[in-house]
Scaffold this motif. Structure first.
Motif, PDB file in Angstrom:
ATOM      1  N   PHE A 152       0.784  -1.103   0.241  1.00  0.00           N
ATOM      2  CA  PHE A 152      -0.117   0.258  -0.024  1.00  0.00           C
ATOM      3  C   PHE A 152       0.577   1.040  -0.662  1.00  0.00           C
ATOM      4  O   PHE A 152       0.103   2.174  -0.247  1.00  0.00           O
ATOM      5  CB  PHE A 152      -0.994  -0.113   1.278  1.00  0.00           C
ATOM      6  N   MET A 194      -4.483  13.429   4.616  1.00  0.00           N
ATOM      7  CA  MET A 194      -4.176  11.906   4.425  1.00  0.00           C
ATOM      8  C   MET A 194      -4.128  10.936   6.003  1.00  0.00           C
ATOM      9  O   MET A 194      -4.711  10.176   5.812  1.00  0.00           O
ATOM     10  CB  MET A 194      -2.545  11.946   4.374  1.00  0.00           C
ATOM     11  N   LEU A 195      -4.277  11.923   7.274  1.00  0.00           N
ATOM     12  CA  LEU A 195      -5.501  11.401   8.603  1.00  0.00           C
ATOM     13  C   LEU A 195      -6.629  11.266   8.108  1.00  0.00           C
ATOM     14  O   LEU A 195      -7.302   8.870   8.074  1.00  0.00           O
ATOM     15  CB  LEU A 195      -5.013  11.784   9.660  1.00  0.00           C
ATOM     16  N   VAL A 196      -7.451  11.995   7.245  1.00  0.00           N
ATOM     17  CA  VAL A 196      -8.742  11.270   7.140  1.00  0.00           C
ATOM     18  C   VAL A 196      -8.248   9.833   6.001  1.00  0.00           C
ATOM     19  O   VAL A 196      -9.593   8.776   6.275  1.00  0.00           O
ATOM     20  CB  VAL A 196      -9.091  12.106   6.601  1.00  0.00           C
ATOM     21  N   ALA A 198      -6.898   7.906   5.746  1.00  0.00           N
ATOM     22  CA  ALA A 198      -6.206   6.513   5.728  1.00  0.00           C
ATOM     23  C   ALA A 198      -7.382   6.198   6.656  1.00  0.00           C
ATOM     24  O   ALA A 198      -7.105   4.443   6.893  1.00  0.00           O
ATOM     25  CB  ALA A 198      -5.059   7.256   6.608  1.00  0.00           C
ATOM     26  N   LEU A 199      -7.966   6.466   7.964  1.00  0.00           N
ATOM     27  CA  LEU A 199      -9.333   6.077   8.595  1.00  0.00           C
ATOM     28  C   LEU A 199     -10.101   5.715   7.934  1.00  0.00           C
ATOM     29  O   LEU A 199     -10.758   4.899   8.432  1.00  0.00           O
ATOM     30  CB  LEU A 199      -9.600   7.149  10.047  1.00  0.00           C
ATOM     31  N   ARG A 200     -10.617   6.318   6.631  1.00  0.00           N
ATOM     32  CA  ARG A 200     -11.335   6.739   6.382  1.00  0.00           C
ATOM     33  C   ARG A 200     -11.051   4.865   4.858  1.00  0.00           C
ATOM     34  O   ARG A 200     -12.129   3.982   5.146  1.00  0.00           O
ATOM     35  CB  ARG A 200     -12.103   7.470   5.474  1.00  0.00           C
ATOM     36  N   ARG A 201     -10.371   4.495   5.100  1.00  0.00           N
ATOM     37  CA  ARG A 201      -9.325   3.649   3.995  1.00  0.00           C
ATOM     38  C   ARG A 201     -10.321   2.428   4.310  1.00  0.00           C
ATOM     39  O   ARG A 201     -10.541   1.210   4.452  1.00  0.00           O
ATOM     40  CB  ARG A 201      -9.018   3.852   3.150  1.00  0.00           C
ATOM     41  N   SER A 202      -8.656   2.490   5.673  1.00  0.00           N
ATOM     42  CA  SER A 202      -9.061   1.388   6.344  1.00  0.00           C
ATOM     43  C   SER A 202     -10.057   0.003   6.723  1.00  0.00           C
ATOM     44  O   SER A 202     -10.303  -0.695   6.950  1.00  0.00           O
ATOM     45  CB  SER A 202      -8.068   1.766   7.777  1.00  0.00           C
ATOM     46  N   GLY A 203     -11.637   1.212   7.173  1.00  0.00           N
ATOM     47  CA  GLY A 203     -12.433   0.222   7.393  1.00  0.00           C
ATOM     48  C   GLY A 203     -12.990  -0.917   6.619  1.00  0.00           C
ATOM     49  O   GLY A 203     -13.193  -2.026   6.188  1.00  0.00           O
ATOM     50  N   ILE A 205     -10.598  -1.920   3.734  1.00  0.00           N
ATOM     51  CA  ILE A 205      -9.785  -3.360   4.019  1.00  0.00           C
ATOM     52  C   ILE A 205      -9.590  -3.524   5.010  1.00  0.00           C
ATOM     53  O   ILE A 205      -9.460  -4.652   4.540  1.00  0.00           O
ATOM     54  CB  ILE A 205      -8.605  -2.678   3.365  1.00  0.00           C
ATOM     55  N   ALA A 206     -10.352  -3.643   6.218  1.00  0.00           N
ATOM     56  CA  ALA A 206     -10.295  -4.277   6.715  1.00  0.00           C
ATOM     57  C   ALA A 206     -11.318  -5.417   6.629  1.00  0.00           C
ATOM     58  O   ALA A 206     -11.072  -6.865   7.253  1.00  0.00           O
ATOM     59  CB  ALA A 206     -10.027  -3.840   8.618  1.00  0.00           C
ATOM     60  N   MET A 209     -10.149  -7.781   3.598  1.00  0.00           N
ATOM     61  CA  MET A 209      -9.330  -9.033   4.845  1.00  0.00           C
ATOM     62  C   MET A 209      -9.850  -9.782   5.607  1.00  0.00           C
ATOM     63  O   MET A 209      -9.886 -11.066   5.076  1.00  0.00           O
ATOM     64  CB  MET A 209      -8.341  -8.368   5.322  1.00  0.00           C
ATOM     65  N   GLU A 210     -10.935  -9.151   6.168  1.00  0.00           N
ATOM     66  CA  GLU A 210     -11.358 -10.796   7.597  1.00  0.00           C
ATOM     67  C   GLU A 210     -12.052 -11.556   6.234  1.00  0.00           C
ATOM     68  O   GLU A 210     -12.278 -13.022   6.428  1.00  0.00           O
ATOM     69  CB  GLU A 210     -12.123 -10.120   8.867  1.00  0.00           C
TER      70      GLU A 210
ATOM     71  N   THR B  21      -9.427  -6.111  13.789  1.00  0.00           N
ATOM     72  CA  THR B  21      -8.368  -5.618  12.244  1.00  0.00           C
ATOM     73  C   THR B  21      -8.459  -4.050  11.962  1.00  0.00           C
ATOM     74  O   THR B  21      -7.386  -3.925  11.471  1.00  0.00           O
ATOM     75  CB  THR B  21      -9.341  -5.968  11.138  1.00  0.00           C
ATOM     76  N   ARG B  22      -9.756  -3.789  12.313  1.00  0.00           N
ATOM     77  CA  ARG B  22      -9.506  -2.198  10.814  1.00  0.00           C
ATOM     78  C   ARG B  22      -8.595  -1.364  11.935  1.00  0.00           C
ATOM     79  O   ARG B  22      -8.112  -0.492  11.361  1.00  0.00           O
ATOM     80  CB  ARG B  22     -11.567  -1.877  12.332  1.00  0.00           C
ATOM     81  N   ILE B  25      -5.067  -2.488  10.646  1.00  0.00           N
ATOM     82  CA  ILE B  25      -5.031  -1.687   9.461  1.00  0.00           C
ATOM     83  C   ILE B  25      -4.560  -0.207   9.543  1.00  0.00           C
ATOM     84  O   ILE B  25      -4.483   0.173   9.142  1.00  0.00           O
ATOM     85  CB  ILE B  25      -5.811  -2.151   8.392  1.00  0.00           C
ATOM     86  N   PHE B  29      -1.798   2.371   7.924  1.00  0.00           N
ATOM     87  CA  PHE B  29      -1.733   3.027   7.214  1.00  0.00           C
ATOM     88  C   PHE B  29      -1.441   4.345   7.792  1.00  0.00           C
ATOM     89  O   PHE B  29      -0.471   5.168   7.279  1.00  0.00           O
ATOM     90  CB  PHE B  29      -3.719   3.538   6.712  1.00  0.00           C
ATOM     91  N   LEU B 190     -14.809   9.287  12.621  1.00  0.00           N
ATOM     92  CA  LEU B 190     -14.081   7.946  12.192  1.00  0.00           C
ATOM     93  C   LEU B 190     -13.370   7.497  13.131  1.00  0.00           C
ATOM     94  O   LEU B 190     -12.530   6.557  13.033  1.00  0.00           O
ATOM     95  CB  LEU B 190     -12.682   8.826  11.276  1.00  0.00           C
TER      96      LEU B 190
END
Lengths: 251, 204
Positions: A152, A194-196, A198-203, A205-206, A209-210, B21-22, B25, B29, B190
């Motif tokens: 990533f 960039m922080l926002v 990262a936080l938004r994208r991770s949901g 992707i997590a 992945m699960e 997991t969230r 991840i 990031f 968030l």
């Protein structure tokens, strides 16, 4: 300077053996500032990479050139602060001989460390690093993060580039200007989106992945398991021999 | 910004260790974000101080490491601190990269422990608590960074003390910026905010 697939001896070597060799090189480099010892170590590391991984010195010479200003700065600093006989006087400033030798020693040390890590990174894929970390006892859930991060990294670099381009399209002087002060302001403006992001994208992707079994408990199987072979042991023994030579040959 | 903005952060749910997991991840990031930022910052620091004192880096790292540690506990602290040295090691882009595992963790772990000790369940951190926590992290980072410079670079102790002191005002400025940023982040929804007050039971 990233992984390049290949079929050389070092590419086939178990990452744990390579990490062992890296630690030996680090220990040897960090325990001395003697120019002769570090020059021999530099030659051994460069020759080993050439022979065992077909990495010729000229392939990384340009990349290592970025360390040269740091070496010059360190040598100058040490030459100014270390006491001892004067080697040269530049613009009325006396440069001490022990300081120059110490600065060059530290420079050689950085070069040795840089070349050793270059060899490791070129011959070891991030997924092999993850497997090695897992074999070392870290749960796969966390060990996997090494290759995940590599996958990533380009995405985040693209995002930063897009944000900077968007700022410059709006005629902001903060994005690509030569003056560092507005550039710092631009960087600080970059952090929040960039922080926002990262936080938004991770949901998402997590969740995906699960769904693919990332968080499942129990023993895992691997399509390409790591095996510590006799040749890996020989490589490690060679590294240990270097330590012995250092202790008895250059003490 | 009103006076209330500079009093107390909105509340969030702090947990010392997060395993979902969230969170894991998200922390990766955040670690990648700081890696990308540092790739740009290193060039600016090189232009400003020849790379000898990372003044801009010490300001910007606060903006990512402090939220990561405060929102995601030890998981956030360790993952965000170690992603950058991991990438630096695997791309051989920094000869000092192995040492960054220690300096970065020295910054983030004290923050987690102090948030754990100081943050009540019923409210967020006050401005002075927040700034003090961020500054302790920066001081611990500077101490370990100085130790590394002494061991690896043989830099004189006077220079190391000057370097550490020069980084502190930058970290303090970074603390103020981070406070505003964390406030805005908590308002985006968030970050997991506290759904239960001091008197209520923790949800299962």
């Amino acid at each position: 300077m990233t992984y390049r697939p290949g079929d050389t001896f070092l590419h086939r070597t178990d990452p744990r053996a390579k990490v062992g060799c890296l630690l030996v090189v680090l220990a040897l480099a960090l325990t001395t500032t003697r120019l002769d010892v570090l020059a021999v170590l530099l030659a051994v590391v460069a020759a080993a990479l050439w022979a065992m991984a077909a990495i010729a010195p000229w392939s990384y010479a340009r990349a290592l050139a970025v360390i040269v200003p740091l070496i010059v700065l360190l040598t100058l600093l040490q030459a100014l602060v270390q006491p001892g006989p004067v080697l040269a006087t530049v613009a009325g400033v006396a440069l001490s001989r022990p300081g120059v030798l110490l600065g060059l020693g530290i420079g050689l040390r950085l070069l040795v460390m840089g070349i050793a890590f270059h060899g490791f990174s070129v011959t070891t894929s991030p997924s092999a690093v993850s497997l090695a970390v897992h074999k070392a006892g870290i749960p796969y859930r966390f060990a996997y993060l090494a290759s995940f991060a590599f996958r990533f990294l380009p995405l985040l670099q693209d995002e930063a580039r897009t944000l900077l381009t968007a700022m410059s399209l709006r005629a902001s002087p903060d994005a690509y200007g030569a003056n560092p002060v507005p550039r710092v302001r631009g960087l600080l403006r970059l952090v929040f989106p960039m922080l926002v992001g990262a936080l938004r994208r991770s949901g998402d992707i997590a969740l995906s992945m699960e769904l693919r079994g990332y968080g499942l408990r129990g023993a895992r199987t691997f399509t390409r398991p790591l095996r510590f072979r006799a040749s890996d042991g020989v490589l490690l023994a060679g590294a240990v021999a270097l330590v012995a030579i250092r202790i008895w040959g250059f003490s | 910004m009103t006076a209330a903005t500079w009093s107390t952060l909105p509340n969030w749910r702090f947990r010392l260790v997060r395993r979902d997991t969230r969170s894991v991840i998200t922390c990766v990031f955040l670690g990648l974000t700081i890696t990308v930022m540092l790739q740009i910052i290193e060039r600016i620091d090189l232009a400003l101080t020849g790379g000898s004192i990372p003044i801009i880096a010490s300001m910007v790292v606060v903006a990512i490491w402090v939220p990561a540690s405060a929102f995601y506990g030890l998981t956030g602290a360790l993952i965000t601190a170690w992603i950058n040295p991991l990438i630096s090691n695997l791309t051989a882009s920094q000869p000092m990269a192995p040492f960054l595992f220690f300096t970065n963790a020295a910054h983030t772990i004290p923050i987690v422990l102090l948030v754990w000790a100081l943050k009540p369940r019923s409210r967020g951190l006050r401005l002075w608590e927040f700034l003090a926590i961020a500054q302790v992290g920066a001081l611990a980072d500077a101490a370990v960074f100085g130790l590394g410079n002494h061991v690896i670079m043989h830099l004189p102790s006077g220079f190391i003390v000057f370097q550490a002191l020069a980084m502190q005002p930058c970290a303090l400025a970074g603390g103020f910026i981070t406070y505003v940023m964390m406030r805005r982040l908590l308002k985006t929804g968030l970050v997991e905010t506290a759904r239960w007050g001091s008197d209520a039971e923790e949800p299962v």
